[in-house]
Design a protein around this motif. Structure first.
Motif, PDB file in Angstrom:
ATOM      1  N   ILE A 225      40.033  98.584  12.667  1.00 37.08           N
ATOM      2  CA  ILE A 225      41.356  98.521  11.631  1.00 37.08           C
ATOM      3  C   ILE A 225      42.308  98.305  11.907  1.00 37.08           C
ATOM      4  N   GLY A 226      43.027  98.891  13.533  1.00 38.31           N
ATOM      5  CA  GLY A 226      44.700  98.851  13.351  1.00 38.31           C
ATOM      6  C   GLY A 226      44.309  97.225  13.874  1.00 38.31           C
ATOM      7  N   PHE A 227      43.835  96.987  14.859  1.00 37.79           N
ATOM      8  CA  PHE A 227      43.599  95.176  15.312  1.00 37.79           C
ATOM      9  C   PHE A 227      43.021  94.226  14.023  1.00 37.79           C
ATOM     10  N   THR A 228      42.582  95.013  12.919  1.00 39.94           N
ATOM     11  CA  THR A 228      42.591  93.610  11.753  1.00 39.94           C
ATOM     12  C   THR A 228      43.925  93.063  10.874  1.00 39.94           C
ATOM     13  N   ILE A 229      44.412  94.719  10.501  1.00 38.76           N
ATOM     14  CA  ILE A 229      45.651  94.464  10.323  1.00 38.76           C
ATOM     15  C   ILE A 229      46.954  93.734  10.810  1.00 38.76           C
ATOM     16  N   ALA A 230      46.492  94.152  12.410  1.00 38.19           N
ATOM     17  CA  ALA A 230      47.880  93.273  13.528  1.00 38.19           C
ATOM     18  C   ALA A 230      47.772  92.361  13.495  1.00 38.19           C
ATOM     19  N   GLY A 231      46.256  91.571  12.743  1.00 36.80           N
ATOM     20  CA  GLY A 231      46.351  90.266  13.365  1.00 36.80           C
ATOM     21  C   GLY A 231      45.547  89.631  14.203  1.00 36.80           C
ATOM     22  N   VAL A 232      44.982  90.549  15.164  1.00 37.65           N
ATOM     23  CA  VAL A 232      44.887  89.655  16.763  1.00 37.65           C
ATOM     24  C   VAL A 232      42.987  89.804  16.760  1.00 37.65           C
ATOM     25  N   PRO A 233      43.116  88.616  17.694  1.00 40.56           N
ATOM     26  CA  PRO A 233      41.328  87.470  17.507  1.00 40.56           C
ATOM     27  C   PRO A 233      40.384  88.554  17.970  1.00 40.56           C
ATOM     28  N   GLY A 234      39.749  88.582  17.694  1.00 40.32           N
ATOM     29  CA  GLY A 234      37.860  89.352  18.124  1.00 40.32           C
ATOM     30  C   GLY A 234      38.767  91.421  18.221  1.00 40.32           C
ATOM     31  N   ALA A 235      38.815  91.316  16.730  1.00 37.58           N
ATOM     32  CA  ALA A 235      39.038  92.826  16.414  1.00 37.58           C
ATOM     33  C   ALA A 235      37.696  93.849  16.485  1.00 37.58           C
ATOM     34  N   LEU A 236      36.478  93.187  16.463  1.00 37.49           N
ATOM     35  CA  LEU A 236      35.726  93.657  16.072  1.00 37.49           C
ATOM     36  C   LEU A 236      35.003  93.551  18.029  1.00 37.49           C
ATOM     37  N   VAL A 237      35.314  93.170  18.669  1.00 35.04           N
ATOM     38  CA  VAL A 237      35.133  92.744  20.127  1.00 35.04           C
ATOM     39  C   VAL A 237      35.819  93.972  21.164  1.00 35.04           C
ATOM     40  N   LEU A 238      37.216  94.053  20.502  1.00 34.76           N
ATOM     41  CA  LEU A 238      37.630  94.959  20.864  1.00 34.76           C
ATOM     42  C   LEU A 238      37.720  96.499  20.214  1.00 34.76           C
ATOM     43  N   GLY A 239      37.238  96.564  19.222  1.00 36.40           N
ATOM     44  CA  GLY A 239      37.084  98.306  18.936  1.00 36.40           C
ATOM     45  C   GLY A 239      35.168  98.127  19.522  1.00 36.40           C
ATOM     46  N   GLY A 269      56.945  93.255  14.721  1.00 39.78           N
ATOM     47  CA  GLY A 269      56.644  93.869  14.290  1.00 39.78           C
ATOM     48  C   GLY A 269      55.112  94.889  14.206  1.00 39.78           C
ATOM     49  N   MET A 270      54.377  93.548  14.329  1.00 36.39           N
ATOM     50  CA  MET A 270      53.044  94.127  14.311  1.00 36.39           C
ATOM     51  C   MET A 270      52.438  94.672  16.041  1.00 36.39           C
ATOM     52  N   ALA A 271      53.496  94.276  17.009  1.00 40.96           N
ATOM     53  CA  ALA A 271      53.108  94.909  18.064  1.00 40.96           C
ATOM     54  C   ALA A 271      53.959  96.244  18.205  1.00 40.96           C
ATOM     55  N   ILE A 272      54.627  96.310  17.373  1.00 41.41           N
ATOM     56  CA  ILE A 272      55.240  97.778  17.781  1.00 41.41           C
ATOM     57  C   ILE A 272      54.420  98.421  16.250  1.00 41.41           C
ATOM     58  N   PHE A 273      53.647  98.175  15.702  1.00 40.77           N
ATOM     59  CA  PHE A 273      52.965  98.757  14.550  1.00 40.77           C
ATOM     60  C   PHE A 273      51.756  99.334  15.279  1.00 40.77           C
ATOM     61  N   LEU A 274      51.487  98.068  15.657  1.00 39.37           N
ATOM     62  CA  LEU A 274      50.033  98.387  17.027  1.00 39.37           C
ATOM     63  C   LEU A 274      50.121  99.386  17.577  1.00 39.37           C
ATOM     64  N   GLY A 275      51.612 100.090  18.190  1.00 42.65           N
ATOM     65  CA  GLY A 275      51.236 100.474  19.127  1.00 42.65           C
ATOM     66  C   GLY A 275      51.755 101.981  19.236  1.00 42.65           C
ATOM     67  N   ILE A 276      52.562 101.887  18.067  1.00 42.67           N
ATOM     68  CA  ILE A 276      52.452 103.274  16.947  1.00 42.67           C
ATOM     69  C   ILE A 276      51.599 104.024  16.769  1.00 42.67           C
ATOM     70  N   TRP A 277      50.026 103.129  16.618  1.00 44.07           N
ATOM     71  CA  TRP A 277      49.153 102.941  15.703  1.00 44.07           C
ATOM     72  C   TRP A 277      47.808 103.698  16.917  1.00 44.07           C
TER      73      TRP A 277
END
Length: 361
Positions: A225-239, A269-277
């Motif tokens: 969920i966090g990777f998808t919101i942040a727009g990180v590619p390969g979110a499913l693989v990273l999950g 912004g998304m980097a800070i969000f993902l770090g907190i998440w």
């Protein structure tokens, strides 16, 4: 003469047991994991057998095929994705050697204390990329050898996993017979207390399975969920990689580089969000969900189970996730029984129910 004959028989039996253990030693890990998988999913086996009108062989076959699909397909897909990432990394290194480094991001020079050094290093790599890579080439060979050794270990692990998925069929099909055989053997060793200790072992393993796998699944879902919101590619693989790292209790190995990549792309912004998440949600759920699932429905102190998990991993590797808490649980219960029996009026948490059960059958 009779005593000598009995001693000889005992020696021969011990020798036979040692030879059997020697033969089975290469398959201990695969047998262990197939037994844990069969035990953890035994409720599914019971339901499926009931639906198939008692046909245990067909139920075991179908459930084994399901596990093969659920495990093998994601692993193959993950392997192809990792291979793509490796090819992209090789292409990036080649482009740097040929064309040099791209222009540095604007934020690089603004890093406190070391911003100037980072800019100088970036420019030096861009100007002397070929020379630097030629200097580092001998180290690439060492890294390659290290990766080759690790790849061989991963390959052997995959073979063990495949063997576990084959052996789990026999645990499903012959599970009740194996359980009865183990109970009869233990009855000869410890007598009437066998049912109590079998329930203790089963309960401990089940709670650890629920805690470890449940927490890993929750962290993988939250990471996705966090990777998808942040727009990180390969979110499913990273999950999926987060799920694997959760067993080793190091999910930051996945979301940490993702945060760095977002900073690299300038998406602060998304980097800070993902770090907190990642810090408070992905990693934080481990501190809440795992103790709850492990302690749920058990009389053992949570600290005994947690020490068993951590100490077991250090002592036995990944198998220690289940061996460690099981050994500590049995030892704790044995000591509790002994204290209650030998010391009048003594009470030990986790052994109180045992004592009342003993005196009030």
């Amino acid at each position: 003469m009779l005593n000598n004959d009995r001693l000889l028989v005992q020696i021969l039996l011990l020798a036979l047991l040692g030879a059997c253990l020697w033969v089975m030693a290469p398959f201990v890990s695969a047998l262990f994991w197939s037994a844990v998988l069969a035990f953890a999913s035994w409720p599914l086996m019971r339901v499926l057998t009931r639906w198939l009108k008692g046909n245990a062989t067909l139920a075991a076959t179908l459930l084994t095929l399901v596990w093969m699909v659920l495990v093998a397909v994601p692993l193959v897909w993950l392997g192809f994705n990792i291979a793509d990432y490796i090819r992209e990394a090789n292409a990036l290194v080649h482009n740097i050697q040929v064309d040099g480094m791209p222009p540095p991001p604007d934020w690089l020079g603004q890093v406190p204390m070391i911003g100037g050094w980072l800019l100088d290093f970036w420019q030096r790599v861009g100007e002397q990329g070929s020379a630097l890579f030629a200097t580092a080439r001998p180290y690439f060979g060492q890294v390659g050898n290290w990766l080759l050794v690790r790849s061989a270990r991963i390959g052997s692990g995959m073979l063990e996993l495949a063997l576990s998925l084959v052996l789990v069929f026999f645990f499903y099909r012959d599970g009740p017979h194996l359980a009865a055989f183990v109970r009869n053997v233990l009855y000869r060793l410890i007598g009437e207390r066998v049912d109590h200790y079998l329930e203790l072992v089963a309960g401990t393993v089940q709670r650890v399975v629920n805690g470890v796998i449940g927490t890993a699944a929750a962290q993988a879902l939250l990471a996705y969920i966090g990777f998808t919101i942040a727009g990180v590619p390969g979110a499913l693989v990273l999950g999926m990689l987060t799920f694997a790292c959760s067993f080793l209790m190091v999910p930051p190995l996945i979301w940490g580089p993702a945060v760095a990549w977002l900073f690299w792309q300038g998406d602060y912004g998304m980097a800070i969000f993902l770090g907190i998440w990642g810090m408070f949600v992905i990693s934080g759920v481990d501190n809440v969900l795992k103790p709850y699932l492990i302690s749920r429905g058990g009389n053992l102190p949570l600290v005994v189970v947690l020490l068993g998990i951590f100490g077991g991993v250090l002592a036995f590797g990944f198998m220690g996730l289940f061996l460690g808490p099981t050994l500590l649980a049995v030892a704790y219960s044995l000591l509790g029984d002994w204290v209650i029996k030998e010391v009048p009026g003594a009470t030990v948490k986790g052994a109180a129910a045992v004592s009342s059960e003993k005196h009030n059958p």
